[in-house]
Design a protein around this motif. Sequence first.
Motif, mmCIF file in Angstrom:
data_model
loop_
_atom_site.group_PDB
_atom_site.id
_atom_site.type_symbol
_atom_site.label_atom_id
_atom_site.label_comp_id
_atom_site.label_asym_id
_atom_site.label_seq_id
_atom_site.Cartn_x
_atom_site.Cartn_y
_atom_site.Cartn_z
ATOM 1 N N ARG A 1 0.715 -1.268 0.006
ATOM 2 C CA ARG A 1 -0.157 -0.104 -0.075
ATOM 3 C C ARG A 1 0.905 1.260 0.073
ATOM 4 O O ARG A 1 0.391 2.397 -0.633
ATOM 5 C CB ARG A 1 -0.971 -0.017 1.157
ATOM 6 N N LEU A 2 1.961 1.244 0.626
ATOM 7 C CA LEU A 2 2.873 2.376 0.858
ATOM 8 C C LEU A 2 3.544 2.552 -0.554
ATOM 9 O O LEU A 2 3.712 3.719 -0.936
ATOM 10 C CB LEU A 2 3.942 1.976 1.948
ATOM 11 N N GLN A 3 3.795 1.513 -1.302
ATOM 12 C CA GLN A 3 4.432 1.708 -2.586
ATOM 13 C C GLN A 3 3.397 2.190 -3.580
ATOM 14 O O GLN A 3 3.700 3.046 -4.437
ATOM 15 C CB GLN A 3 5.065 0.276 -3.067
ATOM 16 N N LYS A 4 2.220 1.883 -3.255
ATOM 17 C CA LYS A 4 1.155 2.067 -4.390
ATOM 18 C C LYS A 4 0.875 3.750 -4.174
ATOM 19 O O LYS A 4 0.625 4.608 -5.067
ATOM 20 C CB LYS A 4 -0.167 1.691 -4.100
ATOM 21 N N LEU A 5 0.963 4.055 -2.870
ATOM 22 C CA LEU A 5 0.648 5.461 -2.518
ATOM 23 C C LEU A 5 1.665 6.460 -3.043
ATOM 24 O O LEU A 5 1.539 7.301 -3.665
ATOM 25 C CB LEU A 5 0.614 5.783 -0.907
ATOM 26 N N GLY A 6 3.150 5.737 -2.930
ATOM 27 C CA GLY A 6 4.170 6.610 -3.397
ATOM 28 C C GLY A 6 4.040 6.777 -4.774
ATOM 29 O O GLY A 6 4.406 7.919 -5.531
ATOM 30 N N SER A 7 3.684 5.910 -5.688
ATOM 31 C CA SER A 7 3.538 5.887 -6.957
ATOM 32 C C SER A 7 2.424 6.785 -7.421
ATOM 33 O O SER A 7 2.614 7.532 -8.514
ATOM 34 C CB SER A 7 3.306 4.554 -7.662
ATOM 35 N N HIS A 8 1.314 6.762 -6.760
ATOM 36 C CA HIS A 8 0.026 7.760 -7.050
ATOM 37 C C HIS A 8 0.735 9.161 -6.972
ATOM 38 O O HIS A 8 0.322 9.942 -7.672
ATOM 39 C CB HIS A 8 -1.003 7.349 -6.236
ATOM 40 N N LEU A 9 1.290 9.612 -5.652
ATOM 41 C CA LEU A 9 1.737 10.736 -5.350
ATOM 42 C C LEU A 9 2.738 11.302 -6.541
ATOM 43 O O LEU A 9 2.599 12.362 -6.772
ATOM 44 C CB LEU A 9 2.327 10.695 -4.070
ATOM 45 N N VAL B 1 3.312 15.368 -6.475
ATOM 46 C CA VAL B 1 3.208 15.847 -4.998
ATOM 47 C C VAL B 1 4.493 15.765 -4.499
ATOM 48 O O VAL B 1 5.102 14.678 -4.905
ATOM 49 C CB VAL B 1 2.198 15.082 -4.194
ATOM 50 N N GLY B 2 4.980 16.775 -3.919
ATOM 51 C CA GLY B 2 6.478 16.707 -3.342
ATOM 52 C C GLY B 2 7.428 17.277 -4.219
ATOM 53 O O GLY B 2 8.595 17.464 -3.807
#
Length: 141
Positions: free
Chosen positions: A39-47, A52-53
Amino acid sequence: MAVGNIPEKPQHSDDVASKADAPAQAGIQSDTGASLDDRLQKLGSHLAAKGVGEKSKKDEQAEKNATSMAQAMKLSSEFIAGIVVGAVLGWFFDRVLGTNPWGLIIFLFLGFGAGTLNVLRSAGYVAESGINVERKQQNKK
């Protein structure tokens, strides 16, 4: 019942079952840890896809303007400080020695020269004197 001031905890069949299921729960936690990583990797790829960032060009330009403004304030304050110090020293020598207005005039010009030299050193147009370079090298050691 209770022995002394410490009450006894009643034994339930749930307590025994929870102790028996402890290894199974550990397996669930490791699966949950793996799913959290996914889930963390998916969130990072979406951001990253949404940008963002990342700094925008507008933010970079604002940062560049702030840096330029700070440099301008530094240079102007060094120049003005040189002139003010020269004027104050000239006024002081005039008062002490009674040489009005020559001390003020001479030290005002010296302060102007010192301020100009400080600005040129800060801007990097004039190299620092050998004594200052040696001191900086000794401080680095």
